[in-house]
Motif scaffolding. Structure first.
Motif, PDB file in Angstrom:
ATOM      1  N   ASP A   2      47.920  29.304  30.798  1.00  0.00           N
ATOM      2  CA  ASP A   2      46.938  29.970  29.939  1.00  0.00           C
ATOM      3  C   ASP A   2      47.136  29.524  28.498  1.00  0.00           C
ATOM      4  N   ILE A   3      46.071  29.036  27.858  1.00  0.00           N
ATOM      5  CA  ILE A   3      46.199  28.559  26.483  1.00  0.00           C
ATOM      6  C   ILE A   3      46.236  29.704  25.492  1.00  0.00           C
ATOM      7  N   LEU A   4      45.957  30.957  25.966  1.00  0.00           N
ATOM      8  CA  LEU A   4      45.903  32.105  25.073  1.00  0.00           C
ATOM      9  C   LEU A   4      47.183  32.901  25.184  1.00  0.00           C
ATOM     10  N   PRO A   5      47.720  33.407  24.078  1.00  0.00           N
ATOM     11  CA  PRO A   5      48.907  34.259  24.157  1.00  0.00           C
ATOM     12  C   PRO A   5      48.617  35.495  24.977  1.00  0.00           C
ATOM     13  N   THR A  72      34.642  45.188  24.787  1.00  0.00           N
ATOM     14  CA  THR A  72      33.779  44.391  23.921  1.00  0.00           C
ATOM     15  C   THR A  72      34.204  42.926  23.898  1.00  0.00           C
ATOM     16  N   VAL A  73      33.199  42.062  23.714  1.00  0.00           N
ATOM     17  CA  VAL A  73      33.429  40.619  23.655  1.00  0.00           C
ATOM     18  C   VAL A  73      32.590  40.040  22.531  1.00  0.00           C
ATOM     19  N   ARG A  74      33.203  39.189  21.715  1.00  0.00           N
ATOM     20  CA  ARG A  74      32.442  38.351  20.790  1.00  0.00           C
ATOM     21  C   ARG A  74      32.716  36.905  21.164  1.00  0.00           C
ATOM     22  N   THR A  75      31.649  36.165  21.436  1.00  0.00           N
ATOM     23  CA  THR A  75      31.823  34.792  21.887  1.00  0.00           C
ATOM     24  C   THR A  75      30.914  33.850  21.123  1.00  0.00           C
ATOM     25  N   LYS A  85      37.716  36.452  30.766  1.00  0.00           N
ATOM     26  CA  LYS A  85      38.968  37.144  30.487  1.00  0.00           C
ATOM     27  C   LYS A  85      38.742  38.651  30.376  1.00  0.00           C
ATOM     28  N   ALA A  86      37.676  39.047  29.706  1.00  0.00           N
ATOM     29  CA  ALA A  86      37.369  40.470  29.557  1.00  0.00           C
ATOM     30  C   ALA A  86      37.129  41.117  30.916  1.00  0.00           C
ATOM     31  N   MET A  87      36.449  40.425  31.816  1.00  0.00           N
ATOM     32  CA  MET A  87      36.203  40.967  33.143  1.00  0.00           C
ATOM     33  C   MET A  87      37.502  41.170  33.914  1.00  0.00           C
ATOM     34  N   LEU A  88      38.448  40.273  33.740  1.00  0.00           N
ATOM     35  CA  LEU A  88      39.744  40.418  34.407  1.00  0.00           C
ATOM     36  C   LEU A  88      40.548  41.569  33.820  1.00  0.00           C
ATOM     37  N   MET A  89      40.338  41.867  32.553  1.00  0.00           N
ATOM     38  CA  MET A  89      41.044  42.967  31.899  1.00  0.00           C
ATOM     39  C   MET A  89      40.408  44.324  32.193  1.00  0.00           C
ATOM     40  N   ALA A  90      39.120  44.346  32.497  1.00  0.00           N
ATOM     41  CA  ALA A  90      38.379  45.598  32.629  1.00  0.00           C
ATOM     42  C   ALA A  90      38.803  46.361  33.873  1.00  0.00           C
ATOM     43  N   ASN A  91      38.740  47.672  33.780  1.00  0.00           N
ATOM     44  CA  ASN A  91      38.999  48.567  34.903  1.00  0.00           C
ATOM     45  C   ASN A  91      37.690  48.936  35.587  1.00  0.00           C
ATOM     46  N   PRO A  92      37.749  49.432  36.822  1.00  0.00           N
ATOM     47  CA  PRO A  92      36.516  49.874  37.486  1.00  0.00           C
ATOM     48  C   PRO A  92      35.732  50.848  36.621  1.00  0.00           C
TER      49      PRO A  92
END
Length: 236
Positions: A2-5, A72-75, A85-92
């Motif tokens: 993963d390139i992100l910390p 929230t996402v800013r892209t 990444k946000a989808m993987l972090m999100a809960n049901p």
């Protein structure tokens, strides 16, 4: 690699990148209670001039209600790396709220991501940008509001940010806000305002029920309308 910390790593983020923890959870019973509230009623109780504009519904059922905590996402317009990444972090139940600058030149959410969202039991998408694969969205099962649509696909280069304050369709959204969306539109309600706002909403619903009954029986309330006109200086 993963390139992100990682979220827990104390590191200096590269320019344009932020991936921060999700906002505090909202109790299930609170979300269930708000799911019964029409957006128009909640909006009236929040000043009548708040809410996203310029976004349209891409799921088929007008009765579908979107209600869940905001991730929230800013892209960068046309790029969806941090959305994944946000989808993987999100809960049901969480709603992915995306600021893509209103660009509809490239779709940033599509059918494959919809499949992932259904598998993860997410609460829906709000996209200030474009989506694609409209026939798949028309199958239902995943609420989606977006600025527009196009067949042109995204890149996955970044930069972008997750769980920062954003503007989506002119609506300011903080990570952890309660998102309420229905056929009329979309609101973001700060979590710390939910308990104080609910009694006002219930009073508003009761007041509307009384007006609706008068309208049904009498064909309108002449006394109420004339009183309002007289308050404006008209001799009615």
């Amino acid at each position: 690699m993963d390139i992100l910390p990682s979220l827990n790593q104390q590191a200096e983020w590269p320019p344009g990148w932020r991936i921060l923890p999700n906002g505090a959870s909202i109790a299930c019973e609170v979300i269930d209670a708000w799911r019964t509230i029409p957006v128009a009623v909640a909006g009236d109780c929040m000043g009548r001039s708040i809410g996203a504009t310029g976004l349209r519904q891409y799921h088929p059922d007008l009765a579908t209600v979107m209600c869940g905590r905001a991730v929230t996402v800013r892209t960068r317009p046309g790029d969806n790396l941090v959305i994944h990444k946000a989808m993987l972090m999100a809960n049901p139940g969480d709603v992915i709220v995306i600021d893509a600058g209103g660009s509809v030149e490239q779709a940033i959410v599509g059918g494959l991501m919809r499949t992932t969202a259904i598998a993860r039991k997410l609460g829906g998408f709000i996209v200030d940008g474009a989506v694609r694969d409209l026939l798949e969205w028309q199958e239902g099962g995943m609420p989606c509001f977006a600025r527009g649509h196009t067949h042109r696909g995204p890149s996955k280069d970044g930069p972008g940010a997750v769980n920062i304050p954003i503007s989506c369709g002119g609506l300011v959204v903080q990570p952890g806000d309660l998102i309420l969306g229905d056929a009329d539109g979309i609101l973001a309600i700060p979590a710390n305002e939910l308990s104080g706002l609910m009694p006002k909403v219930q009073e508003h619903l009761e007041r509307e029920a009384a007006i609706r009954e008068t309208n049904a029986q009498e064909g309108g309330n002449a006394d109420r309308i004339n009183a309002l006109l007289r308050s404006k200086g008209l001799n009615i």
